[in-house]
Scaffold this active site. Structure first.
Site, PDB file in Angstrom:
ATOM      1  N   TYR A  74      26.886  23.608  20.219  1.00  0.00           N
ATOM      2  CA  TYR A  74      26.598  23.391  18.798  1.00  0.00           C
ATOM      3  C   TYR A  74      27.761  22.681  18.131  1.00  0.00           C
ATOM      4  O   TYR A  74      27.567  21.777  17.316  1.00  0.00           O
ATOM      5  CB  TYR A  74      26.316  24.718  18.080  1.00  0.00           C
ATOM      6  CG  TYR A  74      25.859  24.481  16.657  1.00  0.00           C
ATOM      7  CD1 TYR A  74      24.499  24.304  16.379  1.00  0.00           C
ATOM      8  CD2 TYR A  74      26.772  24.369  15.608  1.00  0.00           C
ATOM      9  CE1 TYR A  74      24.063  24.031  15.095  1.00  0.00           C
ATOM     10  CE2 TYR A  74      26.348  24.097  14.320  1.00  0.00           C
ATOM     11  CZ  TYR A  74      24.997  23.928  14.059  1.00  0.00           C
ATOM     12  OH  TYR A  74      24.572  23.646  12.795  1.00  0.00           O
ATOM     13  N   PHE A 126      18.126  -4.208   1.796  1.00  0.00           N
ATOM     14  CA  PHE A 126      17.347  -3.674   2.902  1.00  0.00           C
ATOM     15  C   PHE A 126      16.573  -2.487   2.357  1.00  0.00           C
ATOM     16  O   PHE A 126      17.053  -1.758   1.493  1.00  0.00           O
ATOM     17  CB  PHE A 126      18.208  -3.275   4.107  1.00  0.00           C
ATOM     18  CG  PHE A 126      17.345  -2.840   5.261  1.00  0.00           C
ATOM     19  CD1 PHE A 126      16.599  -3.781   5.959  1.00  0.00           C
ATOM     20  CD2 PHE A 126      17.195  -1.507   5.597  1.00  0.00           C
ATOM     21  CE1 PHE A 126      15.730  -3.396   6.984  1.00  0.00           C
ATOM     22  CE2 PHE A 126      16.335  -1.113   6.621  1.00  0.00           C
ATOM     23  CZ  PHE A 126      15.606  -2.060   7.313  1.00  0.00           C
ATOM     24  N   THR A 127      15.349  -2.287   2.858  1.00  0.00           N
ATOM     25  CA  THR A 127      14.412  -1.310   2.288  1.00  0.00           C
ATOM     26  C   THR A 127      15.020   0.087   2.088  1.00  0.00           C
ATOM     27  O   THR A 127      15.105   0.568   0.956  1.00  0.00           O
ATOM     28  CB  THR A 127      13.168  -1.211   3.198  1.00  0.00           C
ATOM     29  OG1 THR A 127      13.608  -0.970   4.542  1.00  0.00           O
ATOM     30  CG2 THR A 127      12.372  -2.508   3.159  1.00  0.00           C
ATOM     31  N   ASP A 217      26.890  -2.810   6.632  1.00  0.00           N
ATOM     32  CA  ASP A 217      25.695  -2.334   7.317  1.00  0.00           C
ATOM     33  C   ASP A 217      25.775  -2.931   8.714  1.00  0.00           C
ATOM     34  O   ASP A 217      25.522  -4.115   8.920  1.00  0.00           O
ATOM     35  CB  ASP A 217      24.431  -2.779   6.586  1.00  0.00           C
ATOM     36  CG  ASP A 217      23.163  -2.258   7.267  1.00  0.00           C
ATOM     37  OD1 ASP A 217      23.219  -1.957   8.476  1.00  0.00           O
ATOM     38  OD2 ASP A 217      22.128  -2.164   6.599  1.00  0.00           O
ATOM     39  N   LYS A 260      19.758  -0.077  16.903  1.00  0.00           N
ATOM     40  CA  LYS A 260      19.827  -1.528  17.094  1.00  0.00           C
ATOM     41  C   LYS A 260      20.929  -1.863  18.110  1.00  0.00           C
ATOM     42  O   LYS A 260      20.695  -1.771  19.297  1.00  0.00           O
ATOM     43  CB  LYS A 260      20.062  -2.232  15.756  1.00  0.00           C
ATOM     44  CG  LYS A 260      18.809  -2.364  14.885  1.00  0.00           C
ATOM     45  CD  LYS A 260      18.414  -1.096  14.187  1.00  0.00           C
ATOM     46  CE  LYS A 260      17.271  -1.242  13.220  1.00  0.00           C
ATOM     47  NZ  LYS A 260      17.582  -0.762  11.890  1.00  0.00           N
ATOM     48  N   ARG A 385       7.165  -8.593   6.159  1.00  0.00           N
ATOM     49  CA  ARG A 385       8.401  -8.495   5.394  1.00  0.00           C
ATOM     50  C   ARG A 385       8.230  -9.429   4.195  1.00  0.00           C
ATOM     51  O   ARG A 385       8.614 -10.588   4.226  1.00  0.00           O
ATOM     52  CB  ARG A 385       9.620  -8.919   6.232  1.00  0.00           C
ATOM     53  CG  ARG A 385      10.203  -7.818   7.081  1.00  0.00           C
ATOM     54  CD  ARG A 385      10.681  -6.661   6.254  1.00  0.00           C
ATOM     55  NE  ARG A 385      11.331  -5.590   7.016  1.00  0.00           N
ATOM     56  CZ  ARG A 385      11.136  -4.293   6.768  1.00  0.00           C
ATOM     57  NH1 ARG A 385      10.281  -3.888   5.864  1.00  0.00           N
ATOM     58  NH2 ARG A 385      11.803  -3.383   7.444  1.00  0.00           N
ATOM     59  N   PHE A 452       5.499   0.054   2.631  1.00  0.00           N
ATOM     60  CA  PHE A 452       5.055  -0.751   3.776  1.00  0.00           C
ATOM     61  C   PHE A 452       4.745   0.088   5.013  1.00  0.00           C
ATOM     62  O   PHE A 452       3.939  -0.312   5.843  1.00  0.00           O
ATOM     63  CB  PHE A 452       6.096  -1.830   4.126  1.00  0.00           C
ATOM     64  CG  PHE A 452       7.452  -1.279   4.490  1.00  0.00           C
ATOM     65  CD1 PHE A 452       8.373  -0.949   3.499  1.00  0.00           C
ATOM     66  CD2 PHE A 452       7.808  -1.083   5.810  1.00  0.00           C
ATOM     67  CE1 PHE A 452       9.617  -0.428   3.838  1.00  0.00           C
ATOM     68  CE2 PHE A 452       9.055  -0.576   6.158  1.00  0.00           C
ATOM     69  CZ  PHE A 452       9.956  -0.239   5.160  1.00  0.00           C
TER      70      PHE A 452
END
Ligand code: PLP
Length: 460
Positions: A74, A126-127, A217, A260, A385, A452
């Site tokens: 943990y 970015f969303t 980001d 990513k 998009r 979306f």
């Protein structure tokens, strides 16, 4: 110059997963059932899945071997300390806070640094990033160069910040109302377009002078570094790792979607230099994600993240081939005369739906319909998009109308071969040939946030 080492995949296949072709009648039924939203299709009904490059990578044997070394304690898992060491080594940030994925890091960042009434600037939105900023009480301002909003304009660094726009914002609101500037490198919504080192330096100089933090980001930071290496003077001979470290040195913190450029299926982190910010983020991570030494990831996941990020940084063919494969698909579409965003981005080819379907007004969701048509044509799944992704302005409740109305054809890392790219290009060409007969859509259901993902549509 032909570098033959870049003409084929820098890996061979050790395990395969069967995919299933469907009939056109089956696909017509499936898309109707999904409300013309490709996010609502079952993956079993998809042949080639180019919905996203997020969490869809094929992991390496080195990563899979690491999964067996998961320390599922943990607290204080050794996999956490290894991840911390890898991130420090590649990015140079002092502190690491693990999170379950990128938006977990965005949530903690926004809640830690934003006060109600603040302003946050970014090189396009970015969303999930913008939503977390707004939910924390900030207004978002786009400071990307104008070229980024024009699909056909060529520019090597279309993700660059317009420094004048940032200066104006500081003058208008005052630096004390701008806790940070969020820099996407590269910019997903602009078409996977990179920011140059030079521009990043200028952003950093201006922000540091004004006491504003720069937050990177970093979801596809290695792809950005690859573009810097290819396109920016003085970086041709530098390693991806050195470029990445330098890029990060011009920032104060980063949010990372490991799904990513860390080549894994789940994971993320928030990293920073500031001790006070770290203390605050550690307090929040235990509330929303998990203890500060796992943040929602299993020990084995942290090991796969660390190994994936390390491998992709050290073996440059991994990122190089990935970008090359996207180019391969993009060039096929250009040759067929299909309108796409220029230059071709790092993770996806973006179809310009306004130019593809000029007879459909933006209020009838041309990109949404184009993605549905590509699926019906071929079983290839892509995504919208454009106006659907942009959502509504929280102040007025009106649709935001972005200049870019795009379909993203996103390539998962290491998952598909160029034969899959060939049939994808052919499928899009077939839709292009019958484009005049395609009609628009209307919304039948719309969630309040990030619509979306779940909105439903019907043909007009
Ligand atoms: C994917 C992504 C995020 C959010 O990360 P998740 O892991 O999906 O939560 C943030 N920014 C950019 C640019 C992304 O592409």
């Amino acid at each position: 110059m032909t570098d033959i080492s870049m003409m084929a995949e820098p890996y061979k296949i050790k395990m395969v997963e069967a995919i299933r072709m469907t009939t056109r009648a089956e696909r017509e039924k499936a898309i109707r059932k999904a409300g013309y939203n490709t996010f609502l299709l079952r993956s079993e009904d998809v042949w080639i899945d180019l919905l996203t490059d997020s969490g869809t990578a094929a992991m390496s044997d080195y990563q899979w071997a690491g999964m067996m070394l998961g320390d599922e304690a943990y607290a204080g898992s050794r996999n956490f300390y290894f991840l911390e060491e890898v991130v420090r080594d590649i990015m140079g940030y002092k502190h690491l806070v693990p999170t379950h994925q990128g938006r977990g890091a965005e949530h903690i960042l926004s809640q830690s640094l934003i006060k109600k009434g603040d302003h946050v600037a970014g090189n396009m939105y970015f969303t999930t990033t913008r939503l977390h900023q707004e939910m924390a009480g900030a207004s978002f301002h786009d400071i990307i160069i104008d070229e980024a909003h024009k699909p056909s304009v060529e520019h090597p660094f279309k993700g660059n910040v317009d420094i004048g726009k940032l200066e104006d914002l500081i003058k208008e609101f005052g630096a004390d109302k701008i806790p940070y500037v969020a820099i996407g490198a590269p910019v997903n919504m602009a078409g996977g377009q990179p920011i140059s080192m030079e521009n990043m330096k200028e952003v950093s100089r201006l922000c540091r002078k004004n006491g504003i933090k720069v937050v990177l980001d970093a979801a596809r930071v290695l792809e950005n570094c690859w573009f810097i290496k290819q396109r920016e003077k003085g970086y041709e001979k530098k390693s991806l790792k050195d470029i990445c470290r330098e890029l990060c040195s011009h920032t104060d913190a980063c949010t990372m979607s490991a799904k990513k450029d860390a080549y894994v299926n789940i994971g993320g982190w928030l990293a920073m230099n500031d001790d006070k910010f770290f203390t605050k983020a550690k307090e929040l991570v235990v509330v929303y994600e998990g203890l500060h030494t796992y943040g929602g990831m299993a020990g084995r996941d942290m090991e796969a993240v660390a190994r994936g990020f390390k491998e992709a940084t050290e073996n440059e063919y991994i990122v190089g081939w990935r970008v090359r494969q996207v180019e391969y698909l993009g060039n096929k579409l250009i040759d067929a005369g299909i309108p796409i965003v220029h230059p071709i981005g790092g993770h996806a080819v973006f179809l310009d739906a306004k130019a593809f379907l000029p007879h459909i007004p933006q209020e009838e969701y041309p990109a949404q319909m184009l993605a549905a048509e590509i699926y019906v044509e071929s079983g290839v799944r892509t995504m919208e998009r454009g106006i659907v992704s942009a959502g509504r302005d929280p102040a007025t409740g009106k649709n935001r109308t972005p200049k870019l109305e795009l379909v993203r054809v996103t390539i998962p890392r290491r998952a598909y071969t160029n034969s899959h790219m060939d049939v994808t290009a052919l499928a899009i060409e077939n839709v292009w040939k019958r484009r005049d007969a395609i009609k628009g859509l209307k919304i039948t259901y719309e969630p309040e946030a990030l619509r979306f993902f779940q909105a439903r549509f019907e043909p007009v």
